[in-house]
Write a protein that holds these residues in place. Structure first.
Motif, PDB file in Angstrom:
ATOM      1  N   UNK A 188       0.824  -1.207   0.000  1.00  0.00           N
ATOM      2  CA  UNK A 188       0.000   0.000   0.000  1.00  0.00           C
ATOM      3  C   UNK A 188       0.862   1.262   0.000  1.00  0.00           C
ATOM      4  N   UNK A 189       2.160   1.081   0.067  1.00  0.00           N
ATOM      5  CA  UNK A 189       3.111   2.198   0.004  1.00  0.00           C
ATOM      6  C   UNK A 189       4.281   1.767  -0.879  1.00  0.00           C
ATOM      7  N   UNK A 190       4.992   2.740  -1.356  1.00  0.00           N
ATOM      8  CA  UNK A 190       6.235   2.468  -2.085  1.00  0.00           C
ATOM      9  C   UNK A 190       7.395   2.692  -1.126  1.00  0.00           C
ATOM     10  N   UNK A 191       8.288   1.732  -1.061  1.00  0.00           N
ATOM     11  CA  UNK A 191       9.395   1.863  -0.120  1.00  0.00           C
ATOM     12  C   UNK A 191      10.243   0.610  -0.052  1.00  0.00           C
ATOM     13  N   UNK A 192      10.911   0.435   1.117  1.00  0.00           N
ATOM     14  CA  UNK A 192      11.861  -0.659   1.304  1.00  0.00           C
ATOM     15  C   UNK A 192      11.386  -1.582   2.415  1.00  0.00           C
ATOM     16  N   UNK A 193      11.533  -2.904   2.194  1.00  0.00           N
ATOM     17  CA  UNK A 193      11.202  -3.882   3.229  1.00  0.00           C
ATOM     18  C   UNK A 193      12.308  -3.840   4.279  1.00  0.00           C
ATOM     19  N   UNK A 194      11.982  -3.315   5.469  1.00  0.00           N
ATOM     20  CA  UNK A 194      13.002  -3.179   6.510  1.00  0.00           C
ATOM     21  C   UNK A 194      12.880  -4.265   7.578  1.00  0.00           C
ATOM     22  N   UNK A 195      11.746  -4.941   7.639  1.00  0.00           N
ATOM     23  CA  UNK A 195      11.563  -6.056   8.574  1.00  0.00           C
ATOM     24  C   UNK A 195      10.952  -7.222   7.816  1.00  0.00           C
ATOM     25  N   UNK A 196      11.572  -8.414   7.992  1.00  0.00           N
ATOM     26  CA  UNK A 196      11.004  -9.629   7.410  1.00  0.00           C
ATOM     27  C   UNK A 196      11.265 -10.770   8.379  1.00  0.00           C
ATOM     28  N   UNK A 197      10.270 -11.141   9.149  1.00  0.00           N
ATOM     29  CA  UNK A 197      10.395 -12.208  10.145  1.00  0.00           C
ATOM     30  C   UNK A 197       9.059 -12.942  10.230  1.00  0.00           C
ATOM     31  N   UNK A 198       8.992 -14.138   9.657  1.00  0.00           N
ATOM     32  CA  UNK A 198       7.745 -14.899   9.595  1.00  0.00           C
ATOM     33  C   UNK A 198       7.630 -15.915  10.737  1.00  0.00           C
ATOM     34  N   UNK A 199       8.472 -15.781  11.764  1.00  0.00           N
ATOM     35  CA  UNK A 199       8.471 -16.752  12.852  1.00  0.00           C
ATOM     36  C   UNK A 199       7.185 -16.671  13.673  1.00  0.00           C
ATOM     37  N   UNK A 200       6.798 -17.811  14.235  1.00  0.00           N
ATOM     38  CA  UNK A 200       5.608 -17.872  15.080  1.00  0.00           C
ATOM     39  C   UNK A 200       5.808 -17.075  16.364  1.00  0.00           C
ATOM     40  N   UNK A 201       7.081 -17.031  16.839  1.00  0.00           N
ATOM     41  CA  UNK A 201       7.390 -16.300  18.069  1.00  0.00           C
ATOM     42  C   UNK A 201       7.068 -14.812  17.905  1.00  0.00           C
ATOM     43  N   UNK A 202       7.410 -14.237  16.739  1.00  0.00           N
ATOM     44  CA  UNK A 202       7.150 -12.809  16.516  1.00  0.00           C
ATOM     45  C   UNK A 202       5.634 -12.557  16.451  1.00  0.00           C
ATOM     46  N   UNK A 203       4.918 -13.499  15.828  1.00  0.00           N
ATOM     47  CA  UNK A 203       3.457 -13.359  15.739  1.00  0.00           C
ATOM     48  C   UNK A 203       2.839 -13.389  17.123  1.00  0.00           C
ATOM     49  N   UNK A 204       3.344 -14.291  17.987  1.00  0.00           N
ATOM     50  CA  UNK A 204       2.813 -14.413  19.349  1.00  0.00           C
ATOM     51  C   UNK A 204       3.078 -13.154  20.177  1.00  0.00           C
TER      52      UNK A 204
END
Length: 479
Positions: free
Chosen positions: A281-297
Motif C-alpha cells: 500500500x506504500x512504495x518503499x523498502x522492506x526493513x523487517x522480514x520475520x515470519x516466525x511464530x514467536x514474533x506473531x505471538x
C-alpha cells in the motif's frame, strides 16, 4: 301469515335491488364524469443521466503514508511470500498470499445455493401464474348431495357401532363369566370378576399416537394450500383458490428474501477472498522480514515496508460508484494548494459507511484510500480532488437511453413504485421497475412505462382505476 312474509320479502328484495343499482349507477356516473387529465410521459422525459458513465469527483486530504505493517494471523496459512528484507516495492506489488482453498469452496457453495434458490423462485412464480389463470369449479348439487349422504351414512354407522359396542359391554352376564371360571379353576377358590376391564399401557400408547396423528393432520392442512397448480381437474371454491394464491405469494416473498440474503453472503465472501492477497500500500523498502511464530505471538508485525517521504489521500466515495473503485484502479489527483496534477492508485476500499451525500443521488459514502505516486509539492493536510483516469468519463453524459420522470408523478405501495396510466381512455394502475433517484426529484424508469404513454398526477381524490381520462399538455399541470 305466509302472505305477509312473502310481501315483506318482496319489498326487501325491491329495496335491496334498488340500492344495488343505485350504488352502481352512482359509481358509473362518478367514473364517467369530470375526466382526469393525463399527461404525455415525453413531456417529463429527462434522459440526461447515464448510469454507466457518471462518476462523481471525490475530495479529501493528504497525509503521510507511514510505514506499512503486515501481521500474519494465526487463523491464516501463508501460501507464498514474494519479498525479502531489503527489497524495494511499489504500490500494488504482491507481497504474500494466503491459502484460500477453504474460502473458495465456501464461495462456490454459496453460489450453488443461489442457483437453486433462483430456480425455486422461477418455479414458484410460474405456479402463481397457473393459479391466477385457474377458474374455480364449484361443487354441483349432485356432488354435494352425495357427499352429505356419505357423511350422514358414515355418522350413522359410527353411532350404531358405538351404541352396539356399549350395549355389549354393559349387558355382559357376570354369571356366565363365573360359570366359565368354574370350569377352568378349582371350586374351592372364590372368584371375583371385575365389571370393567382395566386400561392397559398399550391402550394409552394408542391414544397418545392418535393425538399426534391429529396434530400432524392439522399442520398438514395449514401448510398445504389444497390446490396443485398443475392439476387441471381439481374441484375447488373461489375461497380455496384465493387462499392458495395468497400462500403462493407469501412463498415467493420468502424465497426472494433468501435470495437477497444469499447475495449479501456472496459479497461478504468475495471480500474475504480479496483479502487473501496482501499487496503493498506504500512504495518503499522492506526493513523487517520475520515470519516466525514467536514474533506473531508477541504481536509484532512480520513484515514492515518503510515509506519515508510518500503520501496518500483518503476520499469519500458514493456507494453507486464504489464498485468502480477496485484495488489497483488508476486515478488522477489534483492538488488545490499547488495547482498540480498527480497520478495515483486505489489501495484500500472501506466496507463501513462514513457519511451520506445527496447530490446528485441520495446515497451512503465509503472511505477510499489513494496512494499518490509522486510526492513533490505535497504537504500534510493538502486538499485534493480525485477522479478516474482519462479512459473513464467523470461527468454526466446526455443520453436518450435512460428514461426519468418526476418523482411526484409516482406513488409507492409495498415498497414498489407505480403510476396511474391511460389505458384505452381509462386509468389503470401500472407498476414500475425503477432505478436511482437523482437530486431527490427524478426517478429512473427501467420498465413499465414508455415515452408514448400518458399518466395522471396520482394524488387527486378522483384518480382511481377505471376513471375516464382526457389528454392534456404538461403545462396544464401547473394551472
Amino acid at each position: 301469515m305466509i302472505k305477509k312474509l312473502i310481501i315483506t320479502l318482496v319489498v326487501l328484495g325491491i329495496i335491496g335491488a334498488g340500492g344495488y343499482f343505485g350504488i352502481k349507477a352512482y359509481r358509473n356516473h362518478r367514473q364517467n364524469s369530470d375526466p382526469v387529465k393525463v399527461y404525455p410521459v415525453s413531456g417529463f422525459y429527462g434522459g440526461y443521466y447515464d448510469d454507466d458513465s457518471y462518476t462523481d469527483s471525490m475530495s479529501g486530504f493528504v497525509s503521510s503514508s507511514g510505514d506499512q505493517k503486515i501481521y500474519v494471523g494465526a487463523d491464516k496459512t501463508v501460501s507464498e511470500v514474494m519479498v525479502k528484507e531489503g527489497d524495494e516495492v511499489k504500490v500494488g506489488d504482491l507481497i504474500l498470499t494466503y491459502d484460500n482453498s477453504m474460502d473458495s469452496l465456501k464461495l462456490e457453495s454459496l453460489r450453488a445455493n443461489l442457483t437453486v434458490l433462483n430456480n425455486d423462485l422461477t418455479i414458484a412464480q410460474n405456479d402463481l401464474e397457473k393459479l391466477k389463470k385457474k377458474t374455480p369449479k364449484e361443487l354441483t348439487t349432485t356432488e354435494e348431495t352425495t357427499e352429505e349422504t356419505t357423511e350422514e351414512t358414515t355418522e350413522a354407522t359410527t353411532v350404531t357401532t358405538t351404541e352396539a359396542t356399549t350395549e355389549e359391554h354393559t349387558s355382559t352376564d357376570p354369571d356366565k363369566k363365573k360359570k366359565k371360571k368354574k370350569t377352568t379353576e378349582p371350586t374351592t377358590e372364590p372368584t371375583t370378576e371385575p365389571t370393567t376391564e382395566p386400561t392397559t399401557d398399550d391402550d394409552n400408547d394408542d391414544d397418545f399416537d392418535d393425538d399426534f396423528d391429529d396434530l400432524d393432520d392439522l399442520f398438514d392442512d395449514l401448510d398445504d394450500p389444497g390446490i396443485d397448480p398443475d392439476d387441471e381437474d381439481g374441484v375447488y371454491t373461489q375461497a380455496q383458490l384465493d387462499k392458495a394464491i395468497r400462500q403462493q405469494i407469501q412463498k415467493i416473498k420468502e424465497i426472494q428474501l433468501k435470495i437477497d440474503t444469499e447475495n449479501l453472503n456472496i459479497k461478504k465472501q468475495e471480500r474475504v477472498l480479496s483479502k487473501n492477497d496482501v499487496t503493498a500500500t506504500v512504495s518503499g523498502t522492506v526493513i523487517v522480514f520475520d515470519m516466525s511464530e514467536e514474533r506473531s505471538n508477541l504481536g509484532e508485525p512480520n513484515i514492515v515496508v518503510s515509506s519515508s517521504g510518500t503520501y496518500s489521500a483518503t476520499v469519500s466515495v458514493g456507494e453507486y460508484n464504489l464498485d468502480k473503485m477496485q484495488k489497483g484502479a488508476d486515478v488522477s489527483v489534483y492538488n488545490y494548494d499547488s495547482g498540480s496534477y498527480y497520478t495515483g492508485k486505489v489501495i484500500e476500499v472501506g466496507t463501513t459507511p462514513n457519511g451520506e451525500m445527496s447530490n446528485p443521488v441520495v446515497q451512503s459514502t465509503y472511505p477510499v484510500k489513494i496512494a499518490i505516486d509522486d510526492s513533490e509539492g505535497l504537504t500534510e493536510n493538502s486538499y485534493v480532488e480525485v477522479k478516474f483516469d482519462k479512459t473513464q468519463a467523470v461527468e454526466p453524459t446526455d443520453t436518450s437511453s435512460v428514461l426519468t420522470i418526476p418523482l411526484y408523478m409516482t406513488r409507492k405501495e409495498n415498497g414498489k413504485y407505480y403510476v396511474m396510466k391511460n389505458v384505452n381512455g381509462r386509468l389503470q394502475k401500472q407498476k414500475l421497475k425503477t432505478g436511482k433517484i437523482y437530486w431527490g426529484s427524478e426517478i429512473v424508469i427501467n420498465g413499465g412505462l414508455t415515452t408514448e404513454d400518458m399518466i395522471a398526477f396520482p394524488y387527486g381524490k378522483d384518480v382511481v382505476e377505471g376513471k375516464i381520462c382526457k389528454e392534456a399538455d404538461v403545462s396544464d399541470l401547473w394551472e
